[in-house]
Write a protein that holds these residues in place. Structure first.
Motif, mmCIF file in Angstrom:
data_model
loop_
_atom_site.group_PDB
_atom_site.id
_atom_site.type_symbol
_atom_site.label_atom_id
_atom_site.label_comp_id
_atom_site.label_asym_id
_atom_site.label_seq_id
_atom_site.Cartn_x
_atom_site.Cartn_y
_atom_site.Cartn_z
ATOM 1 N N UNK A 197 -9.888 -11.617 -1.507
ATOM 2 C CA UNK A 197 -10.305 -11.230 -2.662
ATOM 3 C C UNK A 197 -11.438 -10.248 -2.641
ATOM 4 N N UNK A 198 -12.656 -10.706 -1.991
ATOM 5 C CA UNK A 198 -13.831 -10.160 -1.942
ATOM 6 C C UNK A 198 -13.709 -8.690 -1.181
ATOM 7 N N UNK A 199 -12.681 -8.639 0.050
ATOM 8 C CA UNK A 199 -12.671 -7.413 0.743
ATOM 9 C C UNK A 199 -11.803 -6.404 -0.323
ATOM 10 N N UNK A 200 -10.971 -7.095 -1.079
ATOM 11 C CA UNK A 200 -10.196 -6.163 -2.024
ATOM 12 C C UNK A 200 -10.901 -5.496 -2.998
ATOM 13 N N UNK A 201 -11.842 -6.193 -3.749
ATOM 14 C CA UNK A 201 -12.380 -5.648 -4.812
ATOM 15 C C UNK A 201 -13.806 -5.055 -4.298
ATOM 16 N N UNK A 202 -14.134 -5.292 -3.173
ATOM 17 C CA UNK A 202 -15.221 -4.210 -2.693
ATOM 18 C C UNK A 202 -14.736 -2.997 -1.789
ATOM 19 N N UNK A 203 -13.386 -2.884 -1.913
ATOM 20 C CA UNK A 203 -12.912 -1.781 -1.311
ATOM 21 C C UNK A 203 -12.580 -1.613 0.121
ATOM 22 N N UNK A 204 -12.905 -2.507 0.894
ATOM 23 C CA UNK A 204 -12.732 -2.629 2.159
ATOM 24 C C UNK A 204 -11.122 -2.729 2.419
ATOM 25 N N UNK A 205 -10.530 -3.261 1.446
ATOM 26 C CA UNK A 205 -9.008 -3.228 1.852
ATOM 27 C C UNK A 205 -8.614 -2.368 0.580
ATOM 28 N N UNK A 206 -8.041 -1.301 1.116
ATOM 29 C CA UNK A 206 -7.750 -0.171 -0.232
ATOM 30 C C UNK A 206 -6.334 -0.602 -0.640
ATOM 31 N N UNK A 207 -5.952 -0.153 -1.836
ATOM 32 C CA UNK A 207 -4.797 -0.318 -2.475
ATOM 33 C C UNK A 207 -3.554 0.435 -1.708
ATOM 34 N N UNK A 208 -2.591 -0.544 -1.416
ATOM 35 C CA UNK A 208 -1.554 -0.111 -0.743
ATOM 36 C C UNK A 208 -1.511 -0.568 0.795
ATOM 37 N N UNK A 209 -2.823 -1.053 1.420
ATOM 38 C CA UNK A 209 -2.977 -1.272 2.632
ATOM 39 C C UNK A 209 -2.352 -2.657 2.865
ATOM 40 N N UNK A 210 -1.640 -2.758 4.131
ATOM 41 C CA UNK A 210 -1.118 -3.730 4.693
ATOM 42 C C UNK A 210 -2.139 -5.078 4.775
ATOM 43 N N UNK A 211 -1.664 -6.246 4.539
ATOM 44 C CA UNK A 211 -2.059 -7.492 4.806
ATOM 45 C C UNK A 211 -1.421 -8.192 5.842
ATOM 46 N N UNK A 212 -1.481 -7.797 7.230
ATOM 47 C CA UNK A 212 -0.816 -8.686 8.181
ATOM 48 C C UNK A 212 -1.535 -10.021 8.344
ATOM 49 N N UNK A 213 -0.528 -10.914 8.033
ATOM 50 C CA UNK A 213 -0.990 -12.406 8.224
ATOM 51 C C UNK A 213 -1.787 -12.503 9.531
ATOM 52 N N UNK A 214 -0.799 -12.326 10.405
ATOM 53 C CA UNK A 214 -1.199 -12.314 12.091
ATOM 54 C C UNK A 214 -2.711 -11.826 12.263
ATOM 55 N N UNK A 215 -2.963 -10.791 11.952
ATOM 56 C CA UNK A 215 -3.860 -9.912 11.913
ATOM 57 C C UNK A 215 -5.202 -10.676 11.246
#
Lengths: 230, 230
Positions: free
Chosen positions: A27-45
């Motif tokens: 959540x933190x990474x998303x709302x702070x923009x480190x994960x941009x909209x559309x970015x893939x969130x790979x479970x393994x990674x």
DNA sequence: CAAGCTGAAAGTGTCGACAATCGACGCCTA
DNA sequence: TAGGCGTCGATTGTCGACACTTTCAGCTTG
């Protein structure tokens, strides 16, 4: 039982309740923009990075999916939610609906403590406006609205507001500077609080409508300018 | 630009997603009262019963937790949510807030198709009232309100309504017979639809308020009578 | 006889593994 | 050269396993 392999970088998470912790980090990474909209969130990674297995990551991802922060695409994985201008508009429609109600209820049962909290928050915003710290202002803005919902005395309403707000943060975190004139925020909030203190339902609704209407137009416009493709 | 092969490839292959299926089954069991409030939902037992492993069950349980149907107790498992009278009251508060908005919006953009759908639903309810089938009436009641939210044209609002309604179903499924006089349902819904068709916001709000107010008092009373002990 | 203790059984939290599936790359065909 | 097909690596969906917790029945004790 603990991850044995020595993962470099990130601190290994404490045991138990991994799901919540992973959810918070994502959540933190998303709302702070480190994960941009559309970015893939790979479970393994994610699992590798945190030094844990994929199971807690998957569960956390499901959690965020139900909160609207992620979108699950079967067999393809999770992606950070992309919000169209229309969806942002719909979100603001609901915020309007919820916050009108919250403000009226807050006025009905306003305690001195809640009133002081709101006043302090307003002061804080005025202060931040002078210092021109966009991120802090957005946060303080959010807190002010949240305090109103809290004062309404309906726990579920508060949860609902949090859900709407966290979805909006996907885009708001992206925008960075939400208002051209930081001082404007404090100025548009003030009449809302005054109306609540005065306790006139109609004036409350009118001011909430006006304030959120301004914010809505601003955010919708910015989202459109960010993604101008059909 | 590439030309997509089949313009309408409707039948998306059965998502082998066990999670959704498990979630559906659990939801069904809860709203139909086969799993009573407070009952433990043991992942191992569910997995055994369905002939699958625990992983999909856990994820489904998280999903239902976020929907408010289950409650997670760390290290102890998942339990069917128990709703206090106060929580039910809060839920109705939100329904009021949401459905007022939905009804007004529905009136603003009422299409002939939506109008017909609402009329048909009302007829159906009248019909069911004559036959005295409590479960079917509750379902039709829910559908009527849902149609209004659908007509409001805000997808997120609909999802929100579904969430509130599914939580309420925990207790409503339990109650069985919601109204003493089944015909009363149709009668209290009718003015709501008429107000929507007439398009007077104030009358709409007034009738929605009245209708939901009646239902709220009824449900709260019944919940209190069901669980008056600590 | 009630209360507290003990040990086993059951269940959860997490992990690593394996098959199925998806996306990409390169090869073959017009 | 453009487009379709098969193969390969990467990732997901699901599984069974294991250690630690919680629960509970039975026993001991005051």
């Amino acid at each position: 039982m603990r991850a044995m392999s020595p993962p470099v970088g990130l601190p290994v998470l404490a045991e138990s309740d991994l799901v919540r912790q992973v959810a918070r980090r994502l959540t933190d990474a998303i709302v702070h923009g480190r994960l941009a909209p559309g970015a893939k969130v790979a479970e393994a990674a994610v699992a590798r990075e945190l030094g844990i297995s994929r199971a807690p990551v998957r569960e956390a991802a499901r959690l965020l999916e139900s909160q609207g922060l992620l979108k699950a695409s079967p067999r393809r994985g999770f992606f950070v939610r992309e919000l169209s201008a229309q969806e942002v508009d719909e979100l603001y429609d609901l915020r309007l609906c919820v916050e009108r109600h919250a403000a009226v209820e807050a006025a009905r049962r306003l305690t001195p403590a809640a009133r002081d909290g709101l006043r302090r928050q307003l002061d804080l915003m005025r202060d931040l406006a002078r210092r021109d710290d966009p991120a802090a202002i957005v946060e303080a803005d959010y807190q002010f609205h949240r305090l109103i919902c809290e004062a309404a005395g309906n726990g579920r309403l508060l949860r609902l507001f949090d859900g709407l707000a966290s979805e909006l943060r996907i885009v708001i975190g992206l925008i960075g500077r939400l208002y051209d004139d930081p001082g404007e925020i404090a100025r548009t909030h003030e009449p809302v609080l005054e109306a609540i203190e005065a306790g006139h339902p109609e004036r409350i609704v009118a001011h909430v409508d006006h304030h959120l209407g301004v914010a809505r137009r601003e955010v919708v416009r910015l989202v459109q300018s960010l993604a101008p493709n059909p």
